[in-house]
Write an enzyme that holds these catalytic residues in place. Structure first.
Site, PDB file in Angstrom:
ATOM      1  N   ASP A  15      72.837 -12.883  -7.025  1.00 23.32           N
ATOM      2  CA  ASP A  15      73.305 -14.179  -7.527  1.00 23.32           C
ATOM      3  C   ASP A  15      72.195 -15.231  -7.530  1.00 23.32           C
ATOM      4  O   ASP A  15      71.252 -15.155  -6.749  1.00 23.32           O
ATOM      5  CB  ASP A  15      74.474 -14.687  -6.662  1.00 23.32           C
ATOM      6  CG  ASP A  15      74.097 -14.811  -5.194  1.00 23.32           C
ATOM      7  OD1 ASP A  15      73.358 -13.945  -4.684  1.00 23.32           O
ATOM      8  OD2 ASP A  15      74.514 -15.795  -4.554  1.00 23.32           O
ATOM      9  N   GLU A  16      72.353 -16.167  -8.444  1.00 26.30           N
ATOM     10  CA  GLU A  16      71.611 -17.439  -8.444  1.00 26.30           C
ATOM     11  C   GLU A  16      70.099 -17.249  -8.310  1.00 26.30           C
ATOM     12  O   GLU A  16      69.439 -17.993  -7.592  1.00 26.30           O
ATOM     13  CB  GLU A  16      72.119 -18.323  -7.298  1.00 26.30           C
ATOM     14  CG  GLU A  16      73.594 -18.654  -7.430  1.00 26.30           C
ATOM     15  CD  GLU A  16      74.137 -19.505  -6.289  1.00 26.30           C
ATOM     16  OE1 GLU A  16      74.962 -20.381  -6.574  1.00 26.30           O
ATOM     17  OE2 GLU A  16      73.746 -19.306  -5.118  1.00 26.30           O
ATOM     18  N   ASP A  39      69.667 -14.348   3.759  1.00 25.85           N
ATOM     19  CA  ASP A  39      69.589 -15.455   2.796  1.00 25.85           C
ATOM     20  C   ASP A  39      68.341 -16.271   3.111  1.00 25.85           C
ATOM     21  O   ASP A  39      67.522 -15.866   3.953  1.00 25.85           O
ATOM     22  CB  ASP A  39      70.868 -16.306   2.844  1.00 25.85           C
ATOM     23  CG  ASP A  39      71.225 -16.845   1.458  1.00 25.85           C
ATOM     24  OD1 ASP A  39      70.362 -17.530   0.868  1.00 25.85           O
ATOM     25  OD2 ASP A  39      72.326 -16.575   0.954  1.00 25.85           O
ATOM     26  N   TRP A  43      81.248 -19.228   2.987  1.00 28.30           N
ATOM     27  CA  TRP A  43      79.820 -19.566   3.083  1.00 28.30           C
ATOM     28  C   TRP A  43      79.682 -20.595   4.196  1.00 28.30           C
ATOM     29  O   TRP A  43      80.566 -21.449   4.377  1.00 28.30           O
ATOM     30  CB  TRP A  43      79.323 -20.137   1.749  1.00 28.30           C
ATOM     31  CG  TRP A  43      79.500 -19.170   0.614  1.00 28.30           C
ATOM     32  CD1 TRP A  43      80.459 -19.210  -0.350  1.00 28.30           C
ATOM     33  CD2 TRP A  43      78.719 -18.002   0.350  1.00 28.30           C
ATOM     34  NE1 TRP A  43      80.323 -18.139  -1.198  1.00 28.30           N
ATOM     35  CE2 TRP A  43      79.262 -17.388  -0.800  1.00 28.30           C
ATOM     36  CE3 TRP A  43      77.610 -17.420   0.962  1.00 28.30           C
ATOM     37  CZ2 TRP A  43      78.735 -16.216  -1.338  1.00 28.30           C
ATOM     38  CZ3 TRP A  43      77.082 -16.255   0.429  1.00 28.30           C
ATOM     39  CH2 TRP A  43      77.642 -15.665  -0.715  1.00 28.30           C
ATOM     40  N   THR A  44      78.558 -20.541   4.909  1.00 25.13           N
ATOM     41  CA  THR A  44      78.521 -21.357   6.133  1.00 25.13           C
ATOM     42  C   THR A  44      77.407 -22.406   6.165  1.00 25.13           C
ATOM     43  O   THR A  44      76.990 -22.819   7.243  1.00 25.13           O
ATOM     44  CB  THR A  44      78.402 -20.440   7.377  1.00 25.13           C
ATOM     45  OG1 THR A  44      77.203 -19.670   7.263  1.00 25.13           O
ATOM     46  CG2 THR A  44      79.603 -19.531   7.517  1.00 25.13           C
ATOM     47  N   ARG A  48      73.462 -18.430   6.833  1.00 36.01           N
ATOM     48  CA  ARG A  48      73.215 -19.881   6.763  1.00 36.01           C
ATOM     49  C   ARG A  48      73.304 -20.482   8.156  1.00 36.01           C
ATOM     50  O   ARG A  48      72.497 -21.306   8.557  1.00 36.01           O
ATOM     51  CB  ARG A  48      74.212 -20.537   5.833  1.00 36.01           C
ATOM     52  CG  ARG A  48      73.772 -20.653   4.394  1.00 36.01           C
ATOM     53  CD  ARG A  48      73.262 -19.341   3.793  1.00 36.01           C
ATOM     54  NE  ARG A  48      72.862 -19.523   2.424  1.00 36.01           N
ATOM     55  CZ  ARG A  48      73.699 -19.485   1.391  1.00 36.01           C
ATOM     56  NH1 ARG A  48      74.976 -19.211   1.568  1.00 36.01           N
ATOM     57  NH2 ARG A  48      73.236 -19.669   0.165  1.00 36.01           N
ATOM     58  N   HIS A  80      67.721 -15.724  -3.155  1.00 40.84           N
ATOM     59  CA  HIS A  80      68.214 -15.944  -1.776  1.00 40.84           C
ATOM     60  C   HIS A  80      67.395 -15.154  -0.754  1.00 40.84           C
ATOM     61  O   HIS A  80      67.931 -14.704   0.255  1.00 40.84           O
ATOM     62  CB  HIS A  80      69.698 -15.545  -1.672  1.00 40.84           C
ATOM     63  CG  HIS A  80      70.618 -16.506  -2.379  1.00 40.84           C
ATOM     64  ND1 HIS A  80      71.024 -17.699  -1.824  1.00 40.84           N
ATOM     65  CD2 HIS A  80      71.202 -16.452  -3.606  1.00 40.84           C
ATOM     66  CE1 HIS A  80      71.826 -18.337  -2.668  1.00 40.84           C
ATOM     67  NE2 HIS A  80      71.942 -17.603  -3.766  1.00 40.84           N
TER      68      HIS A  80
END
Ligand code: ACM
Length: 647
Positions: free
Chosen positions: A363-364, A212, A501-502, A183, A286
């Site tokens: 994920d997601e 990501d 997480w950034t 990120r 992602h």
């Protein structure tokens, strides 16, 4: 009259009780004993006296290559204290500090444990493996006065260590922190610094989130666009997620990636400090950076020209999970090219990272583009897949085969349970611990990293002062992290980790701020015996470590000192503001007259009713005469908003 014999017996009992108390309180009363070790060791027995550091220090340590950093670290810290020089030798009968590997294994301390003994004459650390000596050295440094943390030599300190006998070993083998370098990109030097900080608290695993939507951070030979195109976006500052979409002519020069040589250097750096690096390639969601680089990997090639995300909105979460993707950030499970691509990526990742697991995300994953895809419909028919979860399940099982074929174990976020878990998959449980429990019951390995206790990207205090993020995780909650559920076989729970997480973390100083002190709490949950955990005791030790961080000029969050605001309307419909603190012994002072409170202002004792025309509440916290919390201001519209929200 009491008999003399009775008095002698009583005296003996009192003496015995006192020695028990000293043992029990050994590490628990930093103010009394000067001992404040984090994470709390298994056993600490304080004995009488001190070891006083001589001007010339000699260290006896074995010559194995693995001892290099153990010695270098200790030497570096001692050079702050020792006015003379520090010498090191393989055998040194007169050594002041000895680091000894056991000739015969001491089964009571395992691979990472150690025994540390400090007497007035010398210091001895014994372990079965160099890792144990490394952790023993970390504990020893924490026994020295806090000035040992200084970058430069310090004069006029009484360099002494209390005499103790410590036996220590970890509760869990997997003690991790995840660092999201996608990120926002963090350089190789930043990652080394993160490792330096984490090992001080006996973490042994760094999970690097390498890919990501915002950037692909690892060079893959034969797939140059991943890093030529996929590693770069437009620099934006403010609240990530709400940024305006970048214009086509804005320069895409923000980001970066690690070359394969960089990765080798990081792996070696971590290894010398007894840290494994877990690489994560997050697919099939992602994956925008990969899709932008190679659009043919999506189910929507040629539909639209996508760009690497710079923090503009690309997901609609209003319907909950899975999110609706506004741009397609998924790899296409129905496309054979995707598996060829992943084979290439995983082959190289497996060669670069010696750790036994590869994390492949999962994920997601949005499903809306898949649902519209003819290729996916064809795949479902061919493979008899009922829904999009099963489509993802199909993808994960194919990916598992690729990972296994490279001699690695397959790990993913807990969503990989939803479409039928791949046979050998290890699960990282993030949406609470329930996924982890489910997987462990199915006899799969599990790492616990639940949002509820381990998401260190969340705010640590009130959004009035913290950079705004959608959730809060205060220190005392992080301290309640219990990785081992009651209802599963312990052998399946490898341990746990905190996740940084950034999206909202733009630089290393802020990464430090977000990690500490919650990293202390996680370290203690992962290393120390469960029965040793005690919040008040822990918090005293945290305060000692804050002083150590101050001296080292490392950043940490003081949020734990700042009040919790609970706003409501009382029976008379008046606004009522209740203030509380996470820790004991913190005083809150406040004003409603716009001036700046200090400890000479009214002290908070009961719910505050804002005066009729007041427009702001200002609060500040003290411990005794020392200001410990930052000034926080709550405006009238905010207290009204919160009161009405809580109705
Ligand atoms: C996650 O936080 N999406 C694993």
């Amino acid at each position: 009259m009491l008999s003399k014999k009775f008095l002698v017996v009583m005296k003996k009992i009192v003496k015995l009780l006192c020695s028990f108390l000293i043992t029990a309180a050994g590490y628990s009363q930093p103010n009394d004993t000067g001992i404040a070790i984090i994470p709390a060791p298994v056993s600490v027995t304080k004995t009488s006296g001190h070891f006083i550091l001589p001007q010339k220090v000699s260290i006896e340590a074995g010559s194995q290559g693995e001892m290099k950093q153990v010695i270098a670290f200790l030497k570096d810290r001692l050079s702050v204290a020792a006015t003379g020089n520090v010498t090191v030798a393989n055998t040194l009968p007169t050594a002041t500090i000895r680091l000894q590997l056991n000739n015969t294994a001491d089964n009571s301390i395992g691979k990472e444990g150690y025994k540390l003994s400090v007497t007035p004459k010398n210091i001895l650390i014994k372990a079965n493996e160099p890792a144990g000596l490394f952790y023993g050295v970390q504990t020893l440094v924490q026994l020295f006065p806090k000035e040992i943390e200084s970058a430069a030599p310090v004069k006029n300190v009484k360099w002494q260590v209390p005499c103790v006998n410590i036996t220590d070993y970890p509760r869990f083998g997997w003690r991790g922190l995840m660092f999201d370098v996608s990120r926002h990109f963090f350089t190789k030097e930043d990652v080394k610094k993160y490792i330096d900080d984490m090992v001080r608290y006996k973490f042994n695993l760094l999970h690097l989130h390498l890919t990501d939507d915002e950037g692909w951070r690892i060079e893959i030979k034969g797939l140059p666009k991943l890093t030529e195109v996929g590693a770069w976006n437009v620099k934006k500052e403010g609240y990530f997620g709400t940024f305006s979409p970048p214009a086509p002519d804005e320069p895409r020069n923000y980001g970066g990636f690690y070359t394969q040589d960089d990765i080798k250097e990081l792996v070696q750096y971590a290894k010398e400090r007894f840290v494994n690096i877990l690489p994560e390639i997050d697919v099939p969601g992602h994956s925008l950076a990969a899709v932008v680089s190679y659009p043919e990997l999506s189910c929507t090639p040629g539909v639209e020209k996508y760009v690497v995300r710079s923090g503009e909105q690309i997901m609609d979460w209003s319907q909950g999970a899975p999110p609706i993707a506004l741009v397609d950030n998924t790899l296409c499970p129905a496309n054979e090219k995707v598996y060829e691509f992943l084979d290439k990526v995983i082959t190289q990742v497996a060669q670069l990272f010696p750790f036994e697991y590869i994390h492949v995300g999962g994920d997601e994953t949005p499903q809306n583009f898949w649902k519209q895809s003819e290729a996916i419909k064809g795949l479902m028919q061919k493979e008899g897949l009922k829904d999009m979860h099963e489509v993802q399940g199909y993808f994960e099982k194919r990916l598992e085969k690729i990972v296994l074929s490279k001699g690695k174990k397959f790990m993913g976020w807990d969503e990989i349970l939803e479409g039928g878990l791949a046979p050998s998959a290890a699960v990282m449980s993030w949406r609470g611990v329930k996924g982890g429990i489910q997987a462990a019951r199915m006899k799969h390995e599990v790492v616990m990293s639940p949002t509820t206790f381990a998401y260190i990207d969340y705010m640590q205090g009130d959004s009035l002062i913290e950079p705004r993020i959608y959730a809060t995780l205060r220190l005392n909650k992080a301290y309640q992290f219990e990785p081992m559920p009651d209802s599963v076989e312990a052998k399946y729970i490898l341990g746990g980790q905190g996740n940084l997480w950034t999206e909202q973390i733009y630089n290393m100083r802020h990464a430090q701020y977000m990690t500490w002190p919650r990293g202390f709490a996680l370290a203690e949950s992962l290393w120390s015996p469960k029965e040793k955990k005690n919040w008040n005791n822990f918090f005293h030790r945290v305060e000692d470590h804050f002083e150590r961080f101050d001296i080292a000029e490392k950043k940490y969050a003081p949020s734990v000192y700042e009040p919790i605001f609970t706003v409501s309307r009382n029976a008379d419909k008046q606004i009522s503001i209740v203030l509380s603190t996470e820790a004991e012994g913190i005083d809150i002072y406040y004003t409603f007259d716009n001036s700046f409170p200090d400890r000479f202002y009214p002290k908070y004792t009961a719910a505050l009713i804002p005066p009729k025309d007041a427009v702001m509440l200002k609060v500040v916290t003290y411990r005794g005469k020392k200001q410990v919390g930052r000034l926080i201001t709550m405006r009238d519209e905010e207290w009204r908003k919160r009161a009405d929200r809580n109705r």
